[in-house]
Design an enzyme around this catalytic site. Structure first.
Site, PDB file in Angstrom:
ATOM      1  N   GLN A  61      14.355   3.901  -4.873  1.00 46.30           N
ATOM      2  CA  GLN A  61      13.362   4.946  -5.116  1.00 46.30           C
ATOM      3  C   GLN A  61      14.000   6.337  -5.045  1.00 46.30           C
ATOM      4  O   GLN A  61      13.688   7.209  -5.867  1.00 46.30           O
ATOM      5  CB  GLN A  61      12.218   4.846  -4.112  1.00 46.30           C
ATOM      6  CG  GLN A  61      11.294   3.681  -4.371  1.00 46.30           C
ATOM      7  CD  GLN A  61      10.116   3.650  -3.415  1.00 46.30           C
ATOM      8  OE1 GLN A  61      10.130   4.256  -2.348  1.00 46.30           O
ATOM      9  NE2 GLN A  61       9.081   2.915  -3.789  1.00 46.30           N
ATOM     10  N   ASP A 105      13.399   7.032   7.355  1.00 48.04           N
ATOM     11  CA  ASP A 105      12.097   6.602   7.836  1.00 48.04           C
ATOM     12  C   ASP A 105      11.233   7.830   8.074  1.00 48.04           C
ATOM     13  O   ASP A 105      11.664   8.787   8.712  1.00 48.04           O
ATOM     14  CB  ASP A 105      12.301   5.838   9.150  1.00 48.04           C
ATOM     15  CG  ASP A 105      11.033   5.204   9.689  1.00 48.04           C
ATOM     16  OD1 ASP A 105       9.920   5.666   9.354  1.00 48.04           O
ATOM     17  OD2 ASP A 105      11.156   4.255  10.482  1.00 48.04           O
ATOM     18  N   GLU A 129      -0.737   8.192  -0.330  1.00 48.86           N
ATOM     19  CA  GLU A 129      -0.951   6.741  -0.420  1.00 48.86           C
ATOM     20  C   GLU A 129       0.157   5.947   0.257  1.00 48.86           C
ATOM     21  O   GLU A 129       0.703   5.001  -0.315  1.00 48.86           O
ATOM     22  CB  GLU A 129      -1.133   6.330  -1.884  1.00 48.86           C
ATOM     23  CG  GLU A 129      -2.369   6.963  -2.498  1.00 48.86           C
ATOM     24  CD  GLU A 129      -2.570   6.622  -3.962  1.00 48.86           C
ATOM     25  OE1 GLU A 129      -1.841   5.757  -4.493  1.00 48.86           O
ATOM     26  OE2 GLU A 129      -3.471   7.221  -4.569  1.00 48.86           O
TER      27      GLU A 129
END
Length: 196
Positions: free
Chosen positions: A32, A55, A73
């Site tokens: 990503q 993280d 989201e």
């Protein structure tokens, strides 16, 4: 900071809308981060964007160094919402803002069928747990934010439903998996201002 930035779509949209802004995206996925970097380059905002593999419970940014933290989201992937909001508070300057736009569980009580559907929804999306907007507000307040919330019962419905239906008008594999989980969920937002 776009915490849980995915492939960088919202991050690049923000940078295009605000030409003076800079942004750091954080994702657990190296794939990503690479795709987000390529998208930033394609959008011409690469000089103002940085995408990190990290993280979002431990954002590699100095204390009190940013004005905004976004969660689009992705809060349902957190096993510890209080830690999530404490980390957002840590990197924000006093008066800075956390903004969450997400899917939330509707407030209980839930029937046993709704409870099972909510578990199926979490399984489908690989979420830790889809919490309620009230639970998110409590965690954000405990982390030091003055909080406002709002629900949007119909936000995103057409786009999501469109992705679930094939050219023949019937649910595709994604739609069959999703539509079989009539979970008690709603779209909502949380806006929190970091208290001094």
């Amino acid at each position: 900071v776009d915490a849980g930035c995915g492939v960088g779509g919202p991050a690049c949209a923000i940078l295009l809308a605000y030409p003076a802004a800079t942004l750091v995206g954080v994702t657990l996925s190296g794939v990503q981060a690479t795709l987000a970097t390529a998208w930033a380059q394609a959008q011409g905002v690469q000089e103002r964007a940085q995408f990190l593999v990290a993280d979002y419970h431990a954002i590699p940014i100095a204390d009190a160094s940013v004005d905004r933290v976004f969660f689009f989201e992705c809060t349902g992937y957190s096993p510890d919402p209080l830690l999530l909001y404490r980390e957002a508070a840590r990197v924000l300057r006093p008066g800075g803002c956390v903004y969450v736009k997400d899917v939330f569980a509707k407030p209980p009580p839930w029937s046993s069928a709704q409870r099972a559907s909510l578990r199926a929804f979490d399984h489908l999306w690989s979420c830790e747990r889809t919490g309620t907007l009230d639970e998110a507000a409590v965690a954000a307040q405990a982390a030091g934010f003055a909080v406002r919330t709002r629900t949007y019962p119909h936000v995103g419905t057409l786009r999501f439903l469109g992705a679930m239906v094939g050219d023949d008008g019937r649910p595709n594999a994604f739609g069959r998996g999703f539509l079989d989980t009539f979970a008690p969920i709603t779209f909502g937002e949380l806006i929190g201002e970091k208290r001094p």
